[in-house]
Write a protein that holds these residues in place. Structure first.
Motif, short mmCIF file in Angstrom:
data_model
loop_
_atom_site.label_atom_id
_atom_site.label_comp_id
_atom_site.label_asym_id
_atom_site.label_seq_id
_atom_site.Cartn_x
_atom_site.Cartn_y
_atom_site.Cartn_z
N GLY A 1 0.80 -1.22 0.00
CA GLY A 1 0.00 0.00 0.00
C GLY A 1 0.83 1.26 0.00
N PRO B 1 -0.85 3.83 -6.26
CA PRO B 1 -1.96 2.92 -6.55
C PRO B 1 -1.91 2.30 -7.95
N ARG C 1 -2.59 -1.80 -9.48
CA ARG C 1 -3.75 -2.06 -10.32
C ARG C 1 -3.49 -3.30 -11.18
N HIS D 1 -1.97 5.06 4.33
CA HIS D 1 -2.29 4.93 2.91
C HIS D 1 -3.51 4.02 2.74
N PRO E 1 -4.38 -1.67 -0.66
CA PRO E 1 -4.42 -2.03 -2.08
C PRO E 1 -5.65 -2.89 -2.38
#
Length: 144
Positions: free
Chosen positions: A76, A80, A84, A140, A143
């Motif tokens: 994380g 980002p 993905r 953060h 994910p």
């Protein structure tokens, strides 16, 4: 790291009949995806071994087997976009300066280097540095 030089026979043959060879190193290059840097032979000879070298394998295995949740939280810390489409994140490498995670995708992979807040001088201090990274990761988003 790439070592370049000459492969030569040593003066003595081993008892099992194999040929005993050694690499006479002429050049050392440390490379990442972004840069490559030559290392002087004197620097290489005088370099202290990484204090985690002996324990790296067992520490990485322990992280992968028992703390996959922490590995994902560490991921994380990445942008980002890097996560993905990732199908798996694994701890790949560990040294005194940080941890490298491998993000695997359907058709390729990418490595994420996370530096420790402070260099580690012995294996018993790794957990504290990882905790500090996890504290940062907590700020953060997780994910997906």
């Amino acid at each position: 790291m790439t070592l370049s030089g000459w492969l030569t026979r040593s003066g003595r043959a081993p008892a099992n009949g194999d040929v005993d060879r050694r690499l006479d190193t002429a050049r050392v290059t440390l490379a990442t995806r972004e840069t490559a840097q030559a290392v002087g032979l004197d620097e290489l000879v005088l370099a202290a071994p990484d204090p985690l070298a002996v324990d790296e394998g067992s520490l990485l295995t322990h992280l992968a087997d028992a703390h996959q949740d922490a590995v994902l939280r560490l991921a994380g810390l990445a942008d980002p976009w890097l996560l993905r489409g990732a199908v798996r994140v694994l701890p790949l490498a560990l040294d005194r300066h940080g941890i490298t995670l491998r993000c695997e995708y359907a058709h390729n992979q990418r490595d994420l280097r996370l530096p420790f807040p402070r260099p580690v001088h012995e294996a018993s201090l790794v957990a504290r540095q990882l905790e500090m990274l996890l504290t940062t990761a907590a700020a953060h988003p997780a994910p997906s």
